[in-house]
Design an enzyme around this catalytic site. Structure first.
Site, short mmCIF file in Angstrom:
data_model
loop_
_atom_site.label_atom_id
_atom_site.label_comp_id
_atom_site.label_asym_id
_atom_site.label_seq_id
_atom_site.Cartn_x
_atom_site.Cartn_y
_atom_site.Cartn_z
N ASP A 8 -9.77 1.56 7.01
CA ASP A 8 -9.10 0.27 6.89
C ASP A 8 -8.15 0.37 5.69
O ASP A 8 -8.58 0.59 4.56
CB ASP A 8 -10.14 -0.83 6.68
CG ASP A 8 -9.53 -2.23 6.65
OD1 ASP A 8 -8.34 -2.36 6.27
OD2 ASP A 8 -10.24 -3.20 6.95
N PHE A 51 -14.83 -4.65 3.54
CA PHE A 51 -14.51 -6.06 3.75
C PHE A 51 -15.49 -6.64 4.76
O PHE A 51 -15.72 -6.03 5.82
CB PHE A 51 -13.07 -6.22 4.24
CG PHE A 51 -12.60 -7.63 4.19
CD1 PHE A 51 -12.42 -8.27 2.98
CD2 PHE A 51 -12.35 -8.34 5.34
CE1 PHE A 51 -11.98 -9.60 2.92
CE2 PHE A 51 -11.92 -9.66 5.30
CZ PHE A 51 -11.74 -10.29 4.08
N TYR A 70 0.44 -8.53 5.95
CA TYR A 70 0.83 -9.71 5.17
C TYR A 70 0.51 -9.59 3.68
O TYR A 70 0.84 -10.49 2.91
CB TYR A 70 0.16 -10.97 5.73
CG TYR A 70 -1.33 -10.88 5.92
CD1 TYR A 70 -2.20 -11.04 4.85
CD2 TYR A 70 -1.87 -10.64 7.18
CE1 TYR A 70 -3.57 -10.95 5.03
CE2 TYR A 70 -3.24 -10.55 7.37
CZ TYR A 70 -4.08 -10.71 6.29
OH TYR A 70 -5.43 -10.61 6.48
N LYS A 71 -0.08 -8.47 3.27
CA LYS A 71 -0.35 -8.25 1.85
C LYS A 71 0.84 -7.52 1.22
O LYS A 71 1.89 -8.10 1.02
CB LYS A 71 -1.65 -7.48 1.68
CG LYS A 71 -2.88 -8.18 2.27
CD LYS A 71 -4.14 -7.37 2.03
CE LYS A 71 -5.33 -7.89 2.84
NZ LYS A 71 -5.74 -9.24 2.48
N ARG A 118 -9.26 -11.40 -9.71
CA ARG A 118 -8.56 -10.29 -9.06
C ARG A 118 -7.05 -10.43 -9.24
O ARG A 118 -6.49 -11.52 -9.02
CB ARG A 118 -8.93 -10.27 -7.58
CG ARG A 118 -8.61 -8.99 -6.87
CD ARG A 118 -9.15 -9.03 -5.45
NE ARG A 118 -8.44 -10.00 -4.62
CZ ARG A 118 -8.28 -9.89 -3.31
NH1 ARG A 118 -8.79 -8.87 -2.67
NH2 ARG A 118 -7.64 -10.81 -2.63
#
Length: 398
Positions: free
Chosen positions: A185, A114, A210-211, A357
């Site tokens: 990560d 990321f 939060y995912k 996605r």
């Protein structure tokens, strides 16, 4: 036997007429979260005021919730703590790891990481000004690139664009044989796939909530430090809540014991209240069952899309063992296609330059959702519904 995922699905607020396949970017609202946050606001903040830090256990939340997340990522008890943002936690882990390898100068990462992780590494390198190098290679080249000059291998386990999955245990073992440390990560792993930090002997891990963990926008991040290292790392961000005795107000910093030293600032209590409600849902399932259902959903989606939409090219690994809980397809008009699909009630997202996605979260995603999403995507492609000016205009968030 009752379906545990029918029970967990009922725990989420899912808008009528919407198929939500973007939980890999922001999880939906757990129904209990609103009441939990309201109670925190009204009964704890409202009635207890500052005494809630003790009476309501606010000060212990980062560690207590850390242990609950630890169960989902194979972490030892007392090795995970919450607070701050994921970028801050990346910085903490990387700075501590580099200090433990002072004679080495290479931070190894890959082009699927990321970007924020790479930005934090670049900024830290410039701050240290000691000749460190951020070396970025293709994902498949990581193992061969680990060498005697490598200080830290810093990787995102599941590629945010394609869902490609690294072999954590193998790459960590390779790093250790070379004398390097490994930072993982877990932003697209925690709550999506089975993770075994302890079994893989990972040194550090970080992730957001939060995912797949559904703590809500801006939810706190977490950091893991292997117990064998926890009392040796020196936190670069020496925040007062990482102090051995915060309320001694000592002018000199003394790191707290173990994972406590990786705390920095005041924890976001309201956001943690929402996360606590979300984690109650996770207590209803086991990760092997979640992973099995994820594979079922993603395999069905790939088969359906490839049969219905031949113009879309699979960007994710075909083998489910090599990917996380998302599926990505490529198309030159990916952005416009995704906007048309969202307008038709199926929410995924777009990642530049050409990736559509889709995230699959068994806690609330069903096979009926997969079928509905495939049908909508077939319609968007067959009727060229994406070929409209309003679907080509780029918003700030894609």
């Amino acid at each position: 036997m009752s379906d545990p995922f029918a029970k967990t699905r009922a725990c989420f607020h899912l808008p009528e007429g919407v198929i939500y396949l973007d939980g890999n970017s922001l999880g939906p609202l757990p129904k209990a979260a609103a009441e939990r946050v309201r109670g925190c606001v009204e009964r704890e903040w409202g009635e207890m005021l500052i005494t809630a830090w003790n009476r309501a256990g606010w000060m212990d939340l980062p560690r207590r919730l850390g242990d609950r997340i630890g169960r989902l990522i194979g972490a030892e008890a007392g090795s995970v703590v919450l607070g701050d943002t994921l970028s801050i936690k990346v910085y903490q882990a990387l700075a501590s790891a580099l200090e433990m390898r002072p004679e080495r100068r290479v931070i190894l990462s890959d082009s699927g990481n990321f970007p924020s992780d790479l930005y934090m590494a670049d900024g830290l390198i410039r701050t240290l000004a000691r000749g460190h190098e951020l070396r970025v290679v293709a994902p498949e080249a990581v193992e061969a690139a680990i060498g005697p000059e490598t200080a830290v291998v810093m990787l995102t386990e599941v590629d945010y664009r394609t869902g490609r999955r690294h072999d954590m245990a193998r790459l960590t073992a390779r790093a250790h044989r070379a004398g390097a440390l490994a930072i993982w990560d877990l932003a697209h792993s925690a709550g999506a796939i089975e993770v075994d930090l302890a079994g893989a002997r990972a040194d550090f891990a970080v992730g957001c909530t939060y995912k797949y963990l559904n703590s809500g926008p801006g939810g706190p991040a977490f950091i893991y430090v292997a117990p064998r290292l926890a009392d040796r790392v020196r936190p670069a961000l020496s925040g007062w809540l990482g102090h051995e005795a915060p309320f001694a107000f000592d002018p000199d910093y003394r790191p707290g014991a173990g994972i406590e030293r990786m705390r920095v600032g005041t924890p976001p209590i309201l956001q943690m209240a929402a996360l606590e409600a979300a984690l109650d849902i996770w207590d209803m399932v086991e990760m092997p069952a979640v992973r099995a259902r994820s594979v079922e959903l993603t395999q069905a989606f790939i088969a359906g899309v490839e049969a219905a939409c031949p113009d879309l090219a699979l960007a994710s690994p075909r083998d489910p063992a090599e990917r996380g809980s998302q599926v990505s397809f490529r198309h030159p008009e990916g952005y416009a296609i995704m906007q048309a699909l969202i307008a038709d009630g199926v929410i995924g997202d777009f990642r530049a330059p050409d990736i559509l996605r889709f995230g699959f979260t068994p806690l609330y995603t069903s096979l009926a959702d997969v079928e509905g999403a495939v049908a909508a995507l077939r319609r968007v492609m067959a009727e060229r519904l994406w070929d409209r000016p309003e679907f080509r205009r780029r918003a700030r968030v894609t």
